[in-house]
Design an enzyme around this catalytic site. Structure first.
Site, PDB file in Angstrom:
ATOM      1  N   SER A 171      23.886 -31.618   6.010  1.00 28.42           N
ATOM      2  CA  SER A 171      23.663 -30.213   5.633  1.00 28.42           C
ATOM      3  C   SER A 171      24.066 -29.920   4.196  1.00 28.42           C
ATOM      4  CB  SER A 171      24.489 -29.326   6.570  1.00 28.42           C
ATOM      5  OG  SER A 171      24.581 -28.019   6.073  1.00 28.42           O
TER       6      SER A 171
ATOM      7  N   GLU B 105      25.593 -27.441   3.429  1.00 30.68           N
ATOM      8  CA  GLU B 105      26.949 -26.864   3.490  1.00 30.68           C
ATOM      9  C   GLU B 105      28.005 -27.861   3.009  1.00 30.68           C
ATOM     10  OE1 GLU B 105      28.407 -23.628   4.631  1.00 30.68           O
ATOM     11  OE2 GLU B 105      26.435 -23.282   3.786  1.00 30.68           O
TER      12      GLU B 105
ATOM     13  N   TYR C 281      32.951 -26.297   9.578  1.00 29.29           N
ATOM     14  CA  TYR C 281      31.618 -26.867   9.833  1.00 29.29           C
ATOM     15  C   TYR C 281      31.234 -27.835   8.699  1.00 29.29           C
ATOM     16  CZ  TYR C 281      26.505 -27.180   9.936  1.00 29.29           C
ATOM     17  OH  TYR C 281      25.207 -27.652   9.922  1.00 29.29           O
TER      18      TYR C 281
ATOM     19  N   ASN D 226      19.015 -24.744   4.134  1.00 29.17           N
ATOM     20  CA  ASN D 226      18.713 -23.800   5.234  1.00 29.17           C
ATOM     21  C   ASN D 226      17.222 -23.795   5.559  1.00 29.17           C
ATOM     22  OD1 ASN D 226      21.131 -23.038   3.777  1.00 29.17           O
ATOM     23  ND2 ASN D 226      21.232 -21.261   5.128  1.00 29.17           N
TER      24      ASN D 226
ATOM     25  N   GLU E  56      33.453 -18.366   1.163  1.00 33.12           N
ATOM     26  CA  GLU E  56      31.986 -18.246   1.119  1.00 33.12           C
ATOM     27  C   GLU E  56      31.374 -19.378   0.298  1.00 33.12           C
ATOM     28  OE1 GLU E  56      29.101 -17.625   2.247  1.00 33.12           O
ATOM     29  OE2 GLU E  56      28.903 -15.444   2.075  1.00 33.12           O
TER      30      GLU E  56
END
Ligand code: NAP
Ligand code: F7E
Length: 344
Positions: free
Chosen positions: A125, A127, A149, A178, A281
């Protein structure tokens, strides 16, 4: 020619359903792993149930993964299962580590022990980039995850690289940015917005509560992205690839696009709720998928505008055709979360 076999973990999720469709179209025998629950959650795959083979298993249970691989003898394994919602990873950090991180090691062990020549895909990901060190992000960009995560995904990514190097498994990671669709879970921001807009348009809600509107993401269509997963496993050698559109938009852009698609003014309905801001964030992600374009011949086909329009239309269609009233809502960490779910 022998029919190819694929085993998908996370079959019941957004990507699992699109990937199963793609592989069935290509003539694969598709096995999908599902975990036991008190109510079956097959909304996204009900149209495929007579064409796929279900195997029970859970990423926290090694014996079930061993058995699934031993029994199905797959040519390709797609490991899509995960605790995939970032806010939940702060509430359930240990579970997220177990499933999203160590679950990958367990799946790789099952492959190493029982079907060593299977090709393995890991759902990595964007992320993992988190607090980004460079923009746009590519396969060389260093990781700085900002949530449990993201940390678990770094484990999954690096153990996949490690099994490739230690045991010469054909193991690939797709670092996917995403990707969304009308089948996206209702808690993720794009679907929360398109579903919320549809409810407002149909007189079923009066407001939409959101968190950080300035966060930026590189959003693509899930149907385009599962094709990249398959392409990675068709190459002569295993490798890792960034999959992204190369365009970044803010949450506010999604809001504007979705409300405009329904001919509504967002200013009249959107409420910013501090409770929906995250402890740490990820402010801005944008991917550089030039390696995937060059090596795999992959490129995204769906624009940001088309994606959001399609999602709004699908939610209007779904909610407009509900014959019974909406079920009561539950209040989760995301605030006003409907307990009903739709997966057109
Ligand atoms: P999703 O809709 O949340 O689906 C997750 C799937 O994992 C579901 O089928 C879920 O089963 C299953 N699962 C959860 N815990 C499990 C466990 N302990 N054992 C076995 N299965 C379990 O996720 P998605 O959007 O399709 O994403 C697919 C994968 O790509 C995930 O690994 C995600 O982290 C990763 N990813 C997603 C994106 C994105 O933008 N969508 C981007 C990058 C990476 P239930 O239905 O039973 O809950
Ligand atoms: O949040 C902001 C929020 O939950 C996107 C997963 O598929 O993609 C996904 O993770 C942004 C964040 O996705 C709300 O703060 C504002 O900055 O849709 P999201 P995500 O966290 O980017 C990655 C690549 C994955 O791997 C994950 O599995 O939107 N935001 N207001 C909000 N987000 C939510 N959920 N809800 C809000 O009300």
């Amino acid at each position: 020619m022998k029919q190819k076999r694929a085993l998908i973990t996370g079959l019941t999720g957004q990507d699992g359903s699109y990937l199963a469709e793609l592989l069935l179209d290509k003539g694969y025998k598709v096995y999908g792993m599902v975990r036991r629950s008190s109510l079956e959650r097959f909304d996204r795959i009900k149209h495929l149930l007579d064409r796929i083979h279900l195997v029970q298993g859970d990423l926290t249970d090694q014996s079930s993964l061993d058995e699934a691989v031993k029994r199905t003898q797959p040519d390709e394994v797609y490991n899509l299962a995960a605790q995939s919602f970032v806010p939940t990873s702060w509430n359930q950090p240990v579970l997220t580590g177990e499933v999203t991180g160590l679950g990958v090691t367990r799946m790789l062990e099952a492959v190493r022990r029982y079907k060593r020549d299977a090709k393995f895909y890991q759902a990595s990901s964007s992320e993992m980039f988190g607090k980004v060190h460079q923009s746009p992000q590519n396969e060389q960009t260093s990781f700085y995850p900002r949530s449990p995560y993201g940390v678990a995904k770094v484990h999954g990514h690096m153990i996949t690289v490690n099994y490739r190097e230690s045991y010469r498994l054909f193991a690939c990671s797709g670092i996917l940015f995403n990707h969304e669709s009308p089948r996206r879970g209702l808690e993720f921001v794009t679907r929360k917005i398109t579903y919320g807009v549809a409810k407002i348009k149909l007189g079923l809600a009066k407001e939409l509560r959101l968190g950080n509107l300035s966060a930026r993401r590189d959003w693509g269509f899930a149907g385009d992205y599962v094709e990249a997963m398959w392409l990675m496993l068709q190459q002569d050698r295993p490798d890792d690839y960034v999959i992204a559109t190369g365009e970044s938009h803010s949450v506010q852009d999604v809001v504007n696009k979705a409300f405009t698609a329904a001919e509504l003014d967002p200013k009249a309905y959107v409420v910013v709720d501090q409770a929906l801001f995250r402890p740490a964030e990820v402010e801005n992600l944008i991917g550089d998928a030039s390696k995937a374009r060059r090596v795999l011949g992959w490129h995204p086909r769906t624009s940001f505008g088309e994606l959001i329009d399609t999602m709004v239309k699908a939610d209007l269609h779904y909610l407009g055709n509900l014959s019974s009233p909406l079920p009561s809502t539950i209040v989760g960490e995301e605030g006003d979360m409907p307990s009903d779910s739709s997966h057109p």
